[in-house]
Design an enzyme around this catalytic site. Sequence first.
Site, PDB file in Angstrom:
ATOM      1  N   THR A   1      -6.135  -3.533  14.892  1.00 40.08           N
ATOM      2  CA  THR A   1      -5.721  -2.443  14.010  1.00 40.08           C
ATOM      3  C   THR A   1      -4.235  -2.177  14.204  1.00 40.08           C
ATOM      4  O   THR A   1      -3.515  -3.012  14.742  1.00 40.08           O
ATOM      5  CB  THR A   1      -6.594  -1.197  14.252  1.00 40.08           C
ATOM      6  OG1 THR A   1      -6.339  -0.241  13.223  1.00 40.08           O
ATOM      7  CG2 THR A   1      -6.335  -0.561  15.606  1.00 40.08           C
ATOM      8  N   ASN A   2      -3.754  -1.033  13.740  1.00 36.84           N
ATOM      9  CA  ASN A   2      -2.342  -0.688  13.902  1.00 36.84           C
ATOM     10  C   ASN A   2      -2.202   0.812  14.093  1.00 36.84           C
ATOM     11  O   ASN A   2      -3.190   1.539  14.113  1.00 36.84           O
ATOM     12  CB  ASN A   2      -1.532  -1.184  12.692  1.00 36.84           C
ATOM     13  CG  ASN A   2      -1.996  -0.539  11.409  1.00 36.84           C
ATOM     14  OD1 ASN A   2      -1.832   0.660  11.204  1.00 36.84           O
ATOM     15  ND2 ASN A   2      -2.625  -1.326  10.534  1.00 36.84           N
ATOM     16  N   HIS A   3      -0.969   1.282  14.215  1.00 38.23           N
ATOM     17  CA  HIS A   3      -0.718   2.673  14.612  1.00 38.23           C
ATOM     18  C   HIS A   3      -0.794   3.692  13.482  1.00 38.23           C
ATOM     19  O   HIS A   3      -0.506   4.870  13.710  1.00 38.23           O
ATOM     20  CB  HIS A   3       0.668   2.785  15.255  1.00 38.23           C
ATOM     21  CG  HIS A   3       0.716   2.230  16.641  1.00 38.23           C
ATOM     22  ND1 HIS A   3      -0.054   2.727  17.658  1.00 38.23           N
ATOM     23  CD2 HIS A   3       1.438   1.226  17.178  1.00 38.23           C
ATOM     24  CE1 HIS A   3       0.191   2.051  18.773  1.00 38.23           C
ATOM     25  NE2 HIS A   3       1.090   1.121  18.500  1.00 38.23           N
TER      26      HIS A   3
END
Length: 225
Positions: free
Chosen positions: A33-35
């Site tokens: 995933t990412n931030h």
Amino acid sequence: YFAAETRCDLAGQKLLVTAGATRESVDPVRFFTNHSSGKMGYAIAEAAVKRGADVVLVSGRTNLNPPAGVEFVQIDSAEEMYQAVIARYDEMDIVVKSAAVADYRPKVVHTNKMKKKSGDLVMELERTRDILAELGARKMHQFLVGFAAETENVEENARGKMERKRADMIVANNVAEAGAGFGVDTNIVTIYTRDGEAQQLPQMSKADIADRILDAVVAARKQEA
Ligand code: CTP
Ligand code: CA
């Protein structure tokens, strides 16, 4: 002049906004995933509801509560986001792609938990579909707003994305700047339109930026009409 709360300049407009990060599974217990926190997209959804739009919010998992009055669709992967957006695309007037969509996903999703072995692991990744580019390719009457998360050459990259994906507007932010981008309540963005000049906004709350983006959408669509 009316305050944003009482302005109804999106009355009757159907607006779809995507928000948050996607999750790309590796195995039953792991994902990439990412931030992205989803805050920018949720702020846009909330502002659009207040301005009278019918809003669909297609979102990855976040810690946020969907704003009152939106049709909420939760998804995990980029592919699920694509399906949710495409299924509703024809009936939309405005689509805002603020989600941080994974560019790659594991080529093989393991059905059982991967066991560790000695030594390093190399994992093959494949490209996901570019949702905004697909929307651009199929565009009919819709007004398409993309985002661009950049750490360098912001204008060049943003305008390049607008061109390649046939977006009508790109909201660019330099995610390397303090007070901008992921997780925080403020952002520093520049709004690019096809023929208009760049509109550089100072650091603002994501709620205020949401209204400025919607102001720019309303203005650009008036120009087109
Ligand atoms: N986007 C999308 N589908 C993807 C990747 C991105 O719809 N698979 C959309 C994002 O929601 C955003 C815009 O495309 O509105 C730009 O995303 P960004 O990550 O900044 O650009 P990319 O085109 O993915 O290029 P890069 O990450 O290499 O800068
Ligand atoms: Ca990307």
